[in-house]
Motif scaffolding. Sequence first.
Motif, PDB file in Angstrom:
ATOM      1  N   GLU A  87      -2.518 -16.123 -32.492  1.00 41.55           N
ATOM      2  CA  GLU A  87      -2.958 -15.963 -33.882  1.00 41.55           C
ATOM      3  C   GLU A  87      -4.167 -15.033 -34.000  1.00 41.55           C
ATOM      4  N   TYR A  88      -4.887 -14.837 -32.913  1.00 36.35           N
ATOM      5  CA  TYR A  88      -6.095 -14.013 -32.955  1.00 36.35           C
ATOM      6  C   TYR A  88      -5.815 -12.518 -32.779  1.00 36.35           C
ATOM      7  N   ASP A  89      -4.589 -12.169 -32.430  1.00 36.33           N
ATOM      8  CA  ASP A  89      -4.248 -10.757 -32.304  1.00 36.33           C
ATOM      9  C   ASP A  89      -4.247 -10.099 -33.681  1.00 36.33           C
ATOM     10  N   VAL A  90      -4.730  -8.865 -33.744  1.00 40.30           N
ATOM     11  CA  VAL A  90      -4.729  -8.114 -34.994  1.00 40.30           C
ATOM     12  C   VAL A  90      -4.206  -6.702 -34.726  1.00 40.30           C
ATOM     13  N   LEU A  91      -3.826  -6.024 -35.788  1.00 37.30           N
ATOM     14  CA  LEU A  91      -3.332  -4.657 -35.652  1.00 37.30           C
ATOM     15  C   LEU A  91      -4.461  -3.708 -35.261  1.00 37.30           C
ATOM     16  N   VAL A  92      -4.169  -2.772 -34.389  1.00 30.35           N
ATOM     17  CA  VAL A  92      -5.110  -1.695 -34.091  1.00 30.35           C
ATOM     18  C   VAL A  92      -5.224  -0.832 -35.347  1.00 30.35           C
ATOM     19  N   PRO A  93      -6.436  -0.508 -35.784  1.00 26.75           N
ATOM     20  CA  PRO A  93      -6.591   0.337 -36.973  1.00 26.75           C
ATOM     21  C   PRO A  93      -5.785   1.632 -36.869  1.00 26.75           C
ATOM     22  N   GLY A  94      -5.014   1.909 -37.892  1.00 30.14           N
ATOM     23  CA  GLY A  94      -4.231   3.133 -37.932  1.00 30.14           C
ATOM     24  C   GLY A  94      -2.876   3.062 -37.272  1.00 30.14           C
ATOM     25  N   ALA A  95      -2.570   1.956 -36.575  1.00 31.18           N
ATOM     26  CA  ALA A  95      -1.313   1.871 -35.835  1.00 31.18           C
ATOM     27  C   ALA A  95      -0.099   1.883 -36.756  1.00 31.18           C
ATOM     28  N   VAL A  96      -0.139   1.103 -37.819  1.00 29.30           N
ATOM     29  CA  VAL A  96       1.001   1.051 -38.738  1.00 29.30           C
ATOM     30  C   VAL A  96       1.211   2.402 -39.409  1.00 29.30           C
ATOM     31  N   GLU A  97       0.119   3.028 -39.799  1.00 26.45           N
ATOM     32  CA  GLU A  97       0.218   4.353 -40.415  1.00 26.45           C
ATOM     33  C   GLU A  97       0.840   5.355 -39.441  1.00 26.45           C
ATOM     34  N   ALA A  98       0.491   5.248 -38.170  1.00 26.67           N
ATOM     35  CA  ALA A  98       1.062   6.141 -37.155  1.00 26.67           C
ATOM     36  C   ALA A  98       2.559   5.896 -37.000  1.00 26.67           C
ATOM     37  N   LEU A  99       2.965   4.627 -37.015  1.00 20.95           N
ATOM     38  CA  LEU A  99       4.387   4.301 -36.905  1.00 20.95           C
ATOM     39  C   LEU A  99       5.157   4.810 -38.118  1.00 20.95           C
ATOM     40  N   LEU A 100       4.582   4.648 -39.296  1.00 23.30           N
ATOM     41  CA  LEU A 100       5.214   5.165 -40.515  1.00 23.30           C
ATOM     42  C   LEU A 100       5.391   6.674 -40.435  1.00 23.30           C
ATOM     43  N   LYS A 101       4.370   7.345 -39.945  1.00 26.16           N
ATOM     44  CA  LYS A 101       4.376   8.803 -39.864  1.00 26.16           C
ATOM     45  C   LYS A 101       5.439   9.309 -38.902  1.00 26.16           C
ATOM     46  N   ILE A 102       5.521   8.710 -37.743  1.00 22.02           N
ATOM     47  CA  ILE A 102       6.472   9.215 -36.751  1.00 22.02           C
ATOM     48  C   ILE A 102       7.891   8.783 -37.087  1.00 22.02           C
ATOM     49  N   GLN A 103       8.032   7.644 -37.746  1.00 19.50           N
ATOM     50  CA  GLN A 103       9.356   7.216 -38.208  1.00 19.50           C
ATOM     51  C   GLN A 103       9.870   8.171 -39.289  1.00 19.50           C
ATOM     52  N   ALA A 104       8.979   8.544 -40.211  1.00 21.10           N
ATOM     53  CA  ALA A 104       9.350   9.469 -41.278  1.00 21.10           C
ATOM     54  C   ALA A 104       9.748  10.836 -40.735  1.00 21.10           C
ATOM     55  N   ALA A 105       9.214  11.183 -39.573  1.00 15.08           N
ATOM     56  CA  ALA A 105       9.522  12.471 -38.958  1.00 15.08           C
ATOM     57  C   ALA A 105      10.856  12.455 -38.217  1.00 15.08           C
ATOM     58  N   GLY A 106      11.517  11.290 -38.193  1.00 23.33           N
ATOM     59  CA  GLY A 106      12.823  11.188 -37.560  1.00 23.33           C
ATOM     60  C   GLY A 106      12.806  10.951 -36.068  1.00 23.33           C
ATOM     61  N   VAL A 107      11.653  10.620 -35.542  1.00 29.03           N
ATOM     62  CA  VAL A 107      11.551  10.328 -34.106  1.00 29.03           C
ATOM     63  C   VAL A 107      12.130   8.936 -33.830  1.00 29.03           C
ATOM     64  N   ASP A 108      12.921   8.822 -32.784  1.00 28.62           N
ATOM     65  CA  ASP A 108      13.508   7.538 -32.405  1.00 28.62           C
ATOM     66  C   ASP A 108      12.430   6.668 -31.765  1.00 28.62           C
ATOM     67  N   LEU A 109      12.239   5.476 -32.308  1.00 23.08           N
ATOM     68  CA  LEU A 109      11.175   4.581 -31.855  1.00 23.08           C
ATOM     69  C   LEU A 109      11.738   3.400 -31.079  1.00 23.08           C
ATOM     70  N   ALA A 110      11.073   3.076 -29.979  1.00 20.21           N
ATOM     71  CA  ALA A 110      11.399   1.862 -29.233  1.00 20.21           C
ATOM     72  C   ALA A 110      10.098   1.232 -28.760  1.00 20.21           C
ATOM     73  N   VAL A 111      10.112  -0.078 -28.605  1.00 23.57           N
ATOM     74  CA  VAL A 111       8.937  -0.798 -28.122  1.00 23.57           C
ATOM     75  C   VAL A 111       9.281  -1.420 -26.772  1.00 23.57           C
ATOM     76  N   MET A 112       8.325  -1.379 -25.861  1.00 18.75           N
ATOM     77  CA  MET A 112       8.527  -1.926 -24.517  1.00 18.75           C
ATOM     78  C   MET A 112       7.290  -2.708 -24.130  1.00 18.75           C
ATOM     79  N   THR A 113       7.456  -4.010 -23.922  1.00 17.23           N
ATOM     80  CA  THR A 113       6.303  -4.873 -23.753  1.00 17.23           C
ATOM     81  C   THR A 113       6.564  -5.993 -22.763  1.00 17.23           C
ATOM     82  N   MET A 114       5.496  -6.477 -22.162  1.00 18.17           N
ATOM     83  CA  MET A 114       5.578  -7.621 -21.267  1.00 18.17           C
ATOM     84  C   MET A 114       5.522  -8.944 -22.038  1.00 18.17           C
ATOM     85  N   ARG A 115       5.507  -8.881 -23.348  1.00 22.12           N
ATOM     86  CA  ARG A 115       5.616 -10.114 -24.126  1.00 22.12           C
ATOM     87  C   ARG A 115       7.021 -10.688 -23.964  1.00 22.12           C
ATOM     88  N   ARG A 116       7.108 -11.990 -24.122  1.00 21.08           N
ATOM     89  CA  ARG A 116       8.408 -12.635 -24.176  1.00 21.08           C
ATOM     90  C   ARG A 116       8.961 -12.515 -25.591  1.00 21.08           C
TER      91      ARG A 116
END
Length: 235
Positions: A87-116
């Motif tokens: 619950e204490y995790d928060v978004l890195v400032p600007g991260a969502v805006e960066a994702l919106l920007k690169i998604q709008a540019a048509g770049v294929d996005l994938a996430v890779m994490t050690m989270r379960r």
Amino acid sequence: MLRLITDFDGPIMDVSERYYRVYQFCLTEIRRPGQAVKELKKAEFWQMKRSRISEKEIALKSGLDETQAQEFSQLRRNTVHTQPYFEYDVLVPGAVEALLKIQAAGVDLAVMTMRRVRELDYAFEKYDLGKFFPENRRYCLSNDYVKTRDVDDKPLLMTKALAELPSAAATWMVGDTEADIAAAKKHNIQVMAVESGIRDRAQLKLYQPDFIVPDLSTAVNMILTSKVPTLSAKI
């Protein structure tokens, strides 16, 4: 098609408060009644984590003895990836805006994490991040996966991703640890390391990513403005 594979914790999520709260909890639990301890300030604690100071050293610096330091380390490992601390995790400032920007540019996005799966789903639901990463673009650990070391486990995730994802003209990896760099290098993928996560610049430099940048926003801007190949000073 251009693809960006990004780590989750570090580029997108700031986990520093979670780690610090777990540190405070473990210090309280392990200290003996009446024992004088020195609770580190968050900034000092987080810089030690980013410098890869061991849990044992952090415990000793906080006033615990050798035996307690071992207990502290074990308790921390057992606690840091549990609720309610996510619950204490928060978004890195600007991260969502960066994702919106690169998604709008048509770049294929994938996430890779050690989270379960359950840990990733929790954050996706809390911050409405699923819109960036459909289920076939999410690479994480199953809920019953037995972890070994991130530097071993993450390259396996990358192998799986590259076998399943459609081909791309170019692929970039963005991450904040040596595991991200190792996963990318094993498959000859260009990698940008961000300083917004759990490793500082000195640690990242040891593993020789292609570039070290402040955050995901900078990485996205570099990719979209085609400045990446022409930068004279990588790191």
